[in-house]
Design an enzyme around this catalytic site. Structure first.
Site, short mmCIF file in Angstrom:
data_model
loop_
_atom_site.label_atom_id
_atom_site.label_comp_id
_atom_site.label_asym_id
_atom_site.label_seq_id
_atom_site.Cartn_x
_atom_site.Cartn_y
_atom_site.Cartn_z
N TYR A 58 -1.98 -0.95 10.37
CA TYR A 58 -1.98 -1.09 8.69
C TYR A 58 -0.68 -0.57 8.33
O TYR A 58 0.31 -1.32 7.39
CB TYR A 58 -3.04 -0.41 8.32
CG TYR A 58 -3.42 -0.63 6.84
CD1 TYR A 58 -4.08 -1.62 6.53
CD2 TYR A 58 -2.97 0.25 6.00
CE1 TYR A 58 -4.39 -1.81 5.19
CE2 TYR A 58 -3.26 0.05 4.75
CZ TYR A 58 -3.97 -0.97 4.12
OH TYR A 58 -4.05 -1.26 2.84
N SER A 107 0.82 -1.24 -0.01
CA SER A 107 -0.07 0.14 -0.15
C SER A 107 0.90 1.04 -0.11
O SER A 107 2.19 1.19 0.52
CB SER A 107 -0.90 -0.10 1.11
OG SER A 107 -1.41 1.42 1.53
#
Ligand code: NAD
Length: 259
Positions: free
Chosen positions: A154, A141
């Site tokens: 995350y 990401s």
């Protein structure tokens, strides 16, 4: 398995994983789907892919937060002929300030977004070495490269996934096996719905206005990335033209990380 390409795409019953499975299948690559959905639903998806693209496809449900389930899945895949492409895509999101971040959510995100890729990689590498060719593509990401508030687990997991990618690339560079990370920005999948809903509530705007507001709070590109665009980059990394591309982390993020 020699001379044919067979890919496991984890978390491929939805979003980026499903789009990637479709793109790979459209190029004649056999597919193993994975996710949490019941066997019958996954089997239906696999039948659809096999029918549409004339490839072999089957579904292996497994909860990737559990290492023993990953082991079982990889053993089953090995017995069914193995894979030489591994796309570690399954992932979840949860947002909260770190002061309130539930420890069990931290553990779950680490298990699914990071540790699962260690386990699948460790168990897929012997199949690739046996084949003399392999591709490992980790869907990280932008949050593997930069941080945002309220995303401690995350960001930590995605930064870790990029580190894992680099180590695997170094260790396997002489073996015709590449490892790369793709770093999507805002991509049009159900994963973002909670964040759009929260933004819409917080700013008193519609869901569509919230989408644009949140996108433009980070990236100058005023649109969501299409999941198939991530799939096309995965496919490119599986071609011979990409054989020297290894150990990289590639943003596909509308210039988010260009700031
Ligand atoms: P999604 O929610 O549409 O799909 C997630 C997939 O993962 C589903 O198939 C789900 O069944 C599977 N999954 C979740 N938990 C699992 C578990 N415990 N075991 C097995 N499978 C599990 O999400 P998405 O947006 O397509 O996300 C795919 C990947 O892309 C994730 O790693 C995510 O972090 C990453 N990503 C997404 C975006 C985005 O904007 N959507 C941006 C950057 C990175």
């Amino acid at each position: 398995m020699k001379n044919s390409k067979r890919a496991l795409v984890t978390g491929s019953t939805s979003g980026i994983g499903l789009a990637t499975a479709r793109v790979l299948a459209s190029h004649g690559i056999d597919i193993v789907l994975n996710g949490l959905e019941p066997q019958q639903e996954g089997d239906e998806l696999a039948r659809e892919l096999a029918g549409q693209y004339a490839v072999n496809a089957y579904y292996c449900p497994a909860d990737l937060s559990r290492p023993e389930k990953i082991r079982q899945m990889m053993t089953d895949i090995g017995q069914a002929g193995g894979i030489n492409i591994l796309v570690n895509n399954a992932g979840i999101q949860f947002t909260s300030p770190i002061l309130d971040f539930p420890a069990e959510k931290w553990d779950q995100i680490m298990a699914i977004n990071l540790s699962a890729a260690f386990h699948t990689t460790q168990q897929a590498l012997p199949m690739m070495l046996d084949d003399g060719w392999g591709r490992i593509i980790n869907i990280a990401s932008v949050h593997g490269l930069v941080a945002s508030v309220h995303k401690s687990a995350y960001c930590a997991a995605k930064h870790g996934l990029i580190g894992l990618t680099k180590v695997v690339a170094l260790e396997q560079a002489a073996n015709n096996i590449t490892a790369n990370a793709i770093c999507p920005g805002w991509t049009d999948t159900p994963l973002l719905n909670d964040q759009f809903k929260a933004y819409s509530k917080q700013h008193g705007v519609t869901f569509d206005e919230a989408k644009l507001g949140l996108i433009q709070s980070k990236a100058p590109y005023p649109r969501l990335v299409a999941p198939s665009e991530i799939g096309e980059l995965v496919y490119f990394l599986c071609t011979d033209a990409a054989r020297a591309i290894t150990g990289t982390s590639m943003p596909i993020d509308g210039a988010w990380t260009a700031h």
